[in-house]
Design an enzyme around this catalytic site. Structure first.
Site, PDB file in Angstrom:
ATOM      1  N   ASP A 167       2.947 -50.339  32.740  1.00  0.00           N
ATOM      2  CA  ASP A 167       3.989 -49.073  32.459  1.00  0.00           C
ATOM      3  C   ASP A 167       3.018 -47.876  32.148  1.00  0.00           C
ATOM      4  OD1 ASP A 167       5.603 -47.451  31.352  1.00  0.00           O
ATOM      5  OD2 ASP A 167       6.638 -48.925  30.153  1.00  0.00           O
ATOM      6  N   HIS A 210       5.212 -53.809  24.211  1.00  0.00           N
ATOM      7  CA  HIS A 210       4.263 -52.578  23.821  1.00  0.00           C
ATOM      8  C   HIS A 210       2.709 -53.134  23.857  1.00  0.00           C
ATOM      9  CE1 HIS A 210       7.407 -49.715  22.226  1.00  0.00           C
ATOM     10  NE2 HIS A 210       7.422 -49.930  23.390  1.00  0.00           N
ATOM     11  N   TYR A 213      11.399 -61.284  30.155  1.00  0.00           N
ATOM     12  CA  TYR A 213      10.109 -61.415  29.552  1.00  0.00           C
ATOM     13  C   TYR A 213      10.399 -63.153  29.022  1.00  0.00           C
ATOM     14  CZ  TYR A 213      10.674 -56.630  29.626  1.00  0.00           C
ATOM     15  OH  TYR A 213      10.703 -55.307  30.160  1.00  0.00           O
ATOM     16  N   GLU A 218      10.667 -49.713  36.176  1.00  0.00           N
ATOM     17  CA  GLU A 218      11.117 -48.450  35.675  1.00  0.00           C
ATOM     18  C   GLU A 218      10.924 -47.397  36.516  1.00  0.00           C
ATOM     19  OE1 GLU A 218       8.823 -47.568  32.096  1.00  0.00           O
ATOM     20  OE2 GLU A 218      10.728 -45.971  31.579  1.00  0.00           O
ATOM     21  N   HIS A 274      15.673 -54.975  25.166  1.00  0.00           N
ATOM     22  CA  HIS A 274      15.352 -53.597  24.968  1.00  0.00           C
ATOM     23  C   HIS A 274      16.367 -52.792  25.764  1.00  0.00           C
ATOM     24  CE1 HIS A 274      13.338 -52.890  28.935  1.00  0.00           C
ATOM     25  NE2 HIS A 274      12.719 -53.972  28.523  1.00  0.00           N
ATOM     26  N   HIS A 311      16.192 -44.236  28.703  1.00  0.00           N
ATOM     27  CA  HIS A 311      15.895 -43.051  27.542  1.00  0.00           C
ATOM     28  C   HIS A 311      15.932 -41.791  28.272  1.00  0.00           C
ATOM     29  CE1 HIS A 311      11.673 -43.166  28.573  1.00  0.00           C
ATOM     30  NE2 HIS A 311      11.826 -44.650  28.396  1.00  0.00           N
ATOM     31  N   ASP A 336     -16.627 -32.670  13.515  1.00  0.00           N
ATOM     32  CA  ASP A 336     -16.353 -31.641  14.223  1.00  0.00           C
ATOM     33  C   ASP A 336     -15.292 -32.170  15.364  1.00  0.00           C
ATOM     34  OD1 ASP A 336     -18.745 -32.438  15.080  1.00  0.00           O
ATOM     35  OD2 ASP A 336     -19.433 -30.532  15.270  1.00  0.00           O
ATOM     36  N   GLU A 369      15.194 -48.849  33.167  1.00  0.00           N
ATOM     37  CA  GLU A 369      13.908 -49.994  33.299  1.00  0.00           C
ATOM     38  C   GLU A 369      14.443 -51.332  32.500  1.00  0.00           C
ATOM     39  OE1 GLU A 369      11.194 -48.745  29.716  1.00  0.00           O
ATOM     40  OE2 GLU A 369      12.464 -46.857  29.638  1.00  0.00           O
ATOM     41  N   ASP A 392       7.592 -41.807  33.977  1.00  0.00           N
ATOM     42  CA  ASP A 392       7.566 -43.111  32.832  1.00  0.00           C
ATOM     43  C   ASP A 392       7.839 -43.955  34.071  1.00  0.00           C
ATOM     44  OD1 ASP A 392       7.777 -45.136  31.146  1.00  0.00           O
ATOM     45  OD2 ASP A 392       9.199 -44.386  29.983  1.00  0.00           O
ATOM     46  N   HIS A 426       9.970 -40.064  25.605  1.00  0.00           N
ATOM     47  CA  HIS A 426      11.051 -40.580  24.969  1.00  0.00           C
ATOM     48  C   HIS A 426      11.895 -39.130  24.339  1.00  0.00           C
ATOM     49  CE1 HIS A 426       9.891 -44.850  23.999  1.00  0.00           C
ATOM     50  NE2 HIS A 426      10.120 -44.811  25.262  1.00  0.00           N
ATOM     51  N   ARG A 446       9.193 -55.852  34.636  1.00  0.00           N
ATOM     52  CA  ARG A 446      10.078 -54.837  34.251  1.00  0.00           C
ATOM     53  C   ARG A 446       9.840 -53.798  35.479  1.00  0.00           C
ATOM     54  NH1 ARG A 446       8.377 -53.501  29.700  1.00  0.00           N
ATOM     55  NH2 ARG A 446       6.899 -51.803  29.821  1.00  0.00           N
TER      56      ARG A 446
HETATM   57  N1  GLY Z   1       6.446 -46.532  28.402  1.00  0.00           N
HETATM   58  C1  GLY Z   1       7.480 -46.452  27.437  1.00  0.00           C
HETATM   59  C2  GLY Z   1       8.710 -46.664  27.904  1.00  0.00           C
HETATM   60  O1  GLY Z   1       9.017 -47.361  28.901  1.00  0.00           O
HETATM   61  O2  GLY Z   1       9.778 -46.373  27.298  1.00  0.00           O
HETATM   62 MN    MN Z   2      10.507 -45.879  29.599  1.00  0.00          MN
HETATM   63 MN    MN Z   3       7.600 -47.043  30.582  1.00  0.00          MN
END
Ligand code: GLY
Ligand code: MN
Ligand code: MN
Length: 456
Positions: free
Chosen positions: A272, A255, A402, A424, A364, A368, A51, A398, A283, A375, A422
């Site tokens: 992050d 990630h 790396y 962001e 990357h 976004h 539960d 961001e 973010d 996202h 990074r």
């Molecule tokens: N925290 C996920 C991103 O930066 O997109």
């Molecule tokens: Mn992000």
């Molecule tokens: Mn992020």
């Protein structure tokens, strides 16, 4: 520590008003036909064991249209005699359940406090939906969220009874309304921006608290706890996405989520982490030296990423394509890596998406959309062409670099081995300069070195 941090945050904003929720629904119904039925479901609560449930987070489209965040909810909107009627299905009052699980607004509560015209118990959903369906020609429903609702709708499409034969009643098509709702969600209102600014402020100060709490020997999860504990202490509901807290070469795993390593003297940590406040996400990524001072090599890469980020933020302006910040960040990073001798190709060669060397170290996208989802929704290339930025859109910026020396696919430059950086921020596009919602989170080398390891 947290009380000193709280001093840095402004007052919580007013919640989104019911008038605004009504306007949102009106913008949607203005696109609909009178014989449409809009159904907005939310995922069922997920069971952890027996539960014990996972914390419930409703579907963002439902949150956007009505602001109701309890489990078992569903919104319908249907035109009855020329008026669009919003009906919310909710958990009914139930004293025994409420003793165990918490008080419920119930049907009366929904009618009194939320921008809806009718409310029913979720137990009456099938009966009520069937009656609504018989009056509709097209159902707007995102399938795959609630299988029982999908089934009710499909059955009503398949039904071939006397009523349909005589009167032509019942739906004949299903359309996914997500894209229409996404277009609305993509452009943030003033009230939404206030919520996002608060989520951003809380997240910025949480990062500062973690910087101040950093020293060699700390565990990554201790800094995670500093940040996530502050989210809740400051009135946010928690994290908007699982925190990434990676020291040394863990920072080169995009990630990384284990967050269980020791922070060593001489390493840089990448965090992050962002809070969710009234459903709205922040973010933020910051990278800082565990001992409070960047080495020369770390400083070279940090400053390059910061230069790329600042240049990319400058491109968050109305009329520019959504990918202008990405192109700008890539250009600055490639030029910098060529100057540092990491890349030996020409600028044009380095930027090539197939054969360029930049993507070895920057793999990357630069950002976004962000809003009710971290996202967030919104098509990037409607009709195949990059969308142009508009006032009220919010996106992250961001860039990062790396250098995973553990990677078998690249020859990592020794000077930067196992460094991941990074930076962001969340940026609101305005008619004037880009408005960095997360601006209160320090990011210059001087600020970071001054703060890191220094308690409040
Ligand atoms: N925290 C996920 C991103 O930066 O997109
Ligand atoms: Mn992000
Ligand atoms: Mn992020």
């Amino acid at each position: 520590m947290y009380d000193a941090a709280l001093e840095l945050i402004g007052a919580e904003p007013q919640p989104i008003s019911n008038e605004e929720y009504s306007r949102r629904v009106e913008r949607l119904t203005a696109q609909l036909r009178p014989d449409d039925l809009l159904i907005v479901p939310a995922s069922p609560a997920a069971v952890h064991s027996n539960d014990v449930h996972y914390p419930y987070r409703t579907q963002s489209d439902l949150l956007y249209l009505v602001g109701w965040d309890e489990p078992d909810a569903l919104l319908t909107v249907q035109n009855v005699d020329g008026t669009w009627i919003r009906t919310l299905f909710v958990q009914p009052k139930d004293t025994l359940k409420e003793i165990w699980e918490g008080r419920r607004p119930g049907i009366e509560g929904a009618l009194n406090g939320w921008a809806v015209d009718a409310a029913y118990s979720c137990d009456d959903l099938e009966q009520q939906l069937n009656s609504m369906l018989s009056d509709s020609k097209r159902v707007l429903l995102r399938t795959g969220i609630r299988s029982d609702v999908d089934e009710i709708v499909v059955r009503s499409l398949e039904r071939r009874d006397r009523a349909r034969q005589h009167f032509g009643t019942g739906p004949v098509t299903i359309e996914d309304p997500s894209a229409r709702i996404a277009e609305l969600r993509l452009r943030k209102s003033a009230a939404e921006i206030e919520q996002m600014r608060f989520a951003s402020d809380v997240s910025s100060v949480a990062h500062v608290a973690a910087m101040r709490n950093t020293k060699p020997g700390r565990m990554e999860y201790q800094l995670q706890a500093t940040i996530e504990g502050f989210f809740v202490y400051a009135g946010a509901s928690g994290w908007a996405y699982p925190s990434i807290v990676g020291c040394g070469d863990n920072a080169t795993v995009l990630h990384y989520h284990q967050n269980n390593d020791v922070c060593e003297d001489g390493e840089v940590i990448l965090i992050d982490a962002g809070a969710e406040y009234r459903g709205y996400a922040a973010d933020i990524t910051r990278s800082w030296p565990i001992n409070g001072t960047f080495t020369e090599a770390q400083r070279e890469i940090y400053q390059l990423v910061l230069d790329a980020q600042l240049a990319a933020i400058e491109k968050c302006r109305p009329g520019l394509p959504y990918n202008a910040p990405h192109d700008e960040a890539r250009r600055v990073l490639a030029e910098g890596l060529i100057a540092l001798g990491v890349i030996t190709q020409s600028l044009e060669e380095a930027l090539d998406m197939e054969t360029g060397d930049l993507k070895k170290w920057y793999m990357h996208n630069t950002g976004h959309w962000i809003g009710l989802d971290v996202h967030d929704v919104g098509v990037y290339k409607p009709n195949g062409e990059p969308r142009l930025l508009e006032e009220g859109m919010v996106l992250t910026v961001e860039p990062g670099l790396y250098f995973g020396a553990w990677r078998p696919d690249v020859d990592c430059p020794q000077r930067y081995a196992n460094l991941g950086i990074r930076i962001e921020d969340d940026v609101l596009v305005t008619a004037n300069d880009p408005d960095v919602l997360t601006a209160s989170c320090p990011k210059t080398i001087e600020e970071i070195e001054q703060i890191t390891g220094t308690p409040f």
